[in-house]
Motif scaffolding. Structure first.
Motif, mmCIF file in Angstrom:
data_model
loop_
_atom_site.group_PDB
_atom_site.id
_atom_site.type_symbol
_atom_site.label_atom_id
_atom_site.label_comp_id
_atom_site.label_asym_id
_atom_site.label_seq_id
_atom_site.Cartn_x
_atom_site.Cartn_y
_atom_site.Cartn_z
ATOM 1 N N VAL A 52 0.836 -1.204 0.000
ATOM 2 C CA VAL A 52 0.000 0.000 0.000
ATOM 3 C C VAL A 52 0.871 1.253 0.000
ATOM 4 O O VAL A 52 0.639 2.201 -0.763
ATOM 5 C CB VAL A 52 -0.948 -0.011 1.221
ATOM 6 N N ASN A 53 1.904 1.275 0.837
ATOM 7 C CA ASN A 53 2.780 2.443 0.893
ATOM 8 C C ASN A 53 3.607 2.600 -0.369
ATOM 9 O O ASN A 53 3.961 3.730 -0.727
ATOM 10 C CB ASN A 53 3.703 2.342 2.113
ATOM 11 N N CYS A 138 -4.533 9.759 -2.719
ATOM 12 C CA CYS A 138 -3.914 8.874 -1.721
ATOM 13 C C CYS A 138 -4.940 8.467 -0.655
ATOM 14 O O CYS A 138 -4.994 7.301 -0.251
ATOM 15 C CB CYS A 138 -2.722 9.574 -1.070
ATOM 16 N N SER A 142 -6.420 4.642 -0.317
ATOM 17 C CA SER A 142 -6.276 3.934 0.954
ATOM 18 C C SER A 142 -7.611 3.371 1.420
ATOM 19 O O SER A 142 -7.689 2.213 1.852
ATOM 20 C CB SER A 142 -5.698 4.887 2.011
ATOM 21 N N GLN A 438 1.083 3.915 10.516
ATOM 22 C CA GLN A 438 0.429 4.169 9.233
ATOM 23 C C GLN A 438 -0.553 5.334 9.340
ATOM 24 O O GLN A 438 -0.712 6.112 8.387
ATOM 25 C CB GLN A 438 -0.297 2.913 8.766
ATOM 26 N N TRP A 442 -0.623 8.672 6.864
ATOM 27 C CA TRP A 442 -1.783 9.240 6.182
ATOM 28 C C TRP A 442 -2.024 10.684 6.598
ATOM 29 O O TRP A 442 -2.449 11.507 5.788
ATOM 30 C CB TRP A 442 -3.015 8.402 6.483
ATOM 31 N N LEU A 498 -7.653 5.148 9.654
ATOM 32 C CA LEU A 498 -7.607 5.894 8.395
ATOM 33 C C LEU A 498 -8.645 7.009 8.403
ATOM 34 O O LEU A 498 -8.360 8.154 8.029
ATOM 35 C CB LEU A 498 -7.856 4.931 7.227
#
Length: 633
Positions: A52-53, A138, A142, A438, A442, A498
């Motif tokens: 993902v990154n 982004c 995500s 994470q 974000w 997130l």
């Protein structure tokens, strides 16, 4: 015929090649064979987040950092791209660069370096628009990838009870007959043995009789201790934030290393020691290992989330102070420009052949760029968290393992099976640290485009470093359980972090004015105005009018309402189908018991008819009776 065989062989070899290209697959399989699926699930989760990154880094690097580096104005051409004169002497010192000041601050790593021109380079690349859209992309990507992973896990689960004949399936289907390597066969044997231990432990846990009143009292006591720990942690964070605000008003040269990094270190130390306390409290509750893991994850998640939001509130106070300071700086810059022009005119009147008016960018006064300050704080917090984690592994795991291993021969008791023994791999603490880190990525990547790249380096080194630490310094957990069904629990917590991480970023984009002299949105009242500017200059008037009508709040609210109703309908339909599947499974199990007890004749036709009759008695299949009697008159 020969070509078909060759094509089938090519497809088989290609599938083997794809399997061999999966990163770190052998390392994770070796860990699974020795420590079980619970520890392996952490490394699978780490590898998934690495992917993902990687996508986030490709987006930010190719559409923001690289265009600015190739086509933007070079370093030293503008004040926002130049180190101030007062900081030039120490701009390249290691201590300054480690704190991400000096040359690191005035580079493509942070928001303030980017120019606010609509287009740059011979391709007329629209950098401000690209910066804004990549930030939104982004966040959207995500959300999409996390929801897709959760949906895939739900689909693999099947929505029913998969524990029927659990041990029979493991006995007859676990071995891989294509294995030809002795080492691989040993790893597979260990993995199967570990899976049987997990299944037996789960089966025994469901049959244990408990003292209900004692268990309830111990669980109440454990939760009381947990709330005390959370309250103490919140007070400590609040105290550290107040001290950091006091230190910010002092001269940086008079502060030591601890005063400069106290906030980051307090947060890292709390994230390191509080999970250990929660693990001790969990011993009182006597839950099933998988349930205990989920409780532990939830408590650590609450701790880290509280720490993160206290940190954000402290940043918001600092941002408001920077915005107020900018107003004074703008007034001072206006006076400075007037004085410089007056002095130039006076010198030009005395000498009509004087040189053109020029001031070096390093000498131009500038305002505090709050966006760069936010990006720096998140980068520092990420780096300090990484260093704290690695130092903890070296001291808490490696040195402890060396002491136990080499001092066991000359000690009074058995160090390996007594105190201190080897450390167990902390699944809950590592998973929550990964999710918390994470969340910071974000939250800070909009103001520091380099943050996804820094996180890729962190995840890449963590995979090798933690794999080495697990295999060399840790032992398998005494409580063995299967954690494959906790993947959605991890993803659910990741989805929540997130959402909670993007809310402050969206608030800053929509509500706060950008800095007037740094960043791609300088000169605008709000960052999102770059969209209206693009519609006005780069689109036909009729298309811009249509897009403005589509962004009408009434239409947006109507679309959101329709989406919510659609989601509710699909959710209700899925629940109904899941209930129907469970009901059909119960009917089939009941029929199997009836056949086994010889209540029905063993004739295949009659068994088939009985099976159809039992299925058609389900409420979800009320109209299938006619079709049964057509085939069986």
């Amino acid at each position: 015929m020969m070509m078909a065989k060759k094509w089938a062989k090519f497809l088989r070899d290609f599938e083997n090649f794809k399997a061999a290209c999966i990163p770190w697959e052998n390392k994770i399989k070796a860990i699974e064979s020795q420590f079980g699926s619970s520890v392996a699930s952490y490394f699978l989760f780490l590898r998934w987040m690495y992917g993902v990154n990687m996508v986030l880094f490709i987006l930010t690097f190719s559409l923001i950092m690289l265009p600015e580096y190739l086509w933007g104005l070079p370093y030293g051409s503008l004040p926002r791209k130049t180190v101030p004169r007062a900081e030039e002497a120490s701009a390249a010192n290691f201590g300054v660069l480690y704190d991400f000041n000096g040359l690191a601050q005035y580079s493509v790593l942070f928001y303030g370096y980017y120019d606010n021109k609509r287009t740059i380079g011979w391709m007329n690349f629209r950098l401000p628009l690209s910066y804004f859209l990549v930030g939104i992309m982004c966040i959207g990507y995500s959300f999409l990838v996390v929801l897709k992973a959760m949906t895939k896990n739900i689909g693999d689960d099947g929505g029913g009870d998969d524990n029927a004949f659990n041990f029979s399936w493991k006995v007859f289907t676990s071995w891989d007959y294509l294995i030809g390597n002795p080492e691989t066969a040993d790893n597979k044997f260990n993995s199967i043995t570990m899976n049987f231990k997990e299944a037996i432990t789960e089966e025994r846990a469901a049959q244990v009789e408990e003292n209900v009143h004692l268990i309830r009292f111990l669980r109440f006591l454990a939760n009381f201790f947990v709330f005390l720990t959370l309250g103490g942690s919140g007070y400590l964070i609040f105290w550290a934030v107040k001290r950091s605000q006091e230190f910010a008003q002092q001269d940086p040269d008079t502060l030591g290393w601890w005063e400069k990094n106290e906030m980051n270190m307090v947060m890292s130390l709390l994230g390191m020691f509080c999970p250990t306390l929660f693990d001790l409290f969990a011993e009182l509750e006597d839950y099933h290992p998988l349930i205990a893991l989920k409780w532990l994850l939830g408590r650590i998640f609450a701790l880290l989330l509280g720490n993160l939001y206290v940190f954000i509130l402290a940043l918001m106070d600092e941002i408001n102070n920077k915005i107020e300071e900018e107003k004074l700086v703008k007034a001072n810059i206006t006076l400075w420009e007037a004085n410089m022009i007056k002095a130039y005119n006076a010198s030009f009147s005395e000498n009509s052949t004087g040189s053109p008016f020029f001031v070096h960018p390093a000498d131009v006064p500038r305002g505090p760029c709050w966006e760069t300050m936010v990006g720096q704080e998140f980068v520092r917090l990420t780096v300090s968290d990484v260093l704290t984690t690695y130092v903890t592994i070296l001291i808490g795991d490696f040195l402890r393992a060396c002491f136990v291993r080499f001092c066991n021969y000359c000690w009074c008791w058995d160090l390996e099976y007594g105190y201190p023994s080897y450390t167990e791999f902390d699944i809950s603490g590592n998973v929550l640290a990964l999710i918390f880190n994470q969340g910071m990525i974000w939250m800070g990547s909009f103001f520091a485009p380099s943050l996804p790249g820094i996180n890729i380096l962190r995840l890449h080194t963590s995979m090798y470093f933690q794999c080495w630490a697990v295999m060399c310094c840790n032992v398998p957990e005494a409580r063995v359980f299967k954690a494959s069904r906790s993947n959605n629990f991890y993803l659910g917590m990741l989805l929540l972090i997130l959402f909670l991480s993007t809310m402050p970023v969206l608030y800053m984009i929509v509500s706060l004015p950008p800095s007037f002299d740094c960043g791609p949105f300088s000169g605008k009242n709000r960052m999102f105005e770059v969209i209206g500017e693009t519609l006005e200059h780069d689109f036909p008037s009729w298309m811009a009018k249509i897009l403005r009508q589509l962004s009408n709040p009434g239409l947006v609210i109507a679309v959101i309402l329709v989406m919510v109703l659609t989601i509710y309908y699909l959710n209700a339909t899925a629940k109904g189908q899941k209930a129907a599947n469970l009901d059909l499974k119960k009917k089939m199990k009941m029929l199997q018991l009836l056949v086994a007890s010889h209540k029905y004749p063993a004739s295949p036709e009659k068994v088939h008819f009985a099976l159809l009759f039992q299925i058609c008695e389900s409420p979800a299949n009320k109209h299938c009776g006619a079709s049964v009697f057509l085939f069986y008159p």
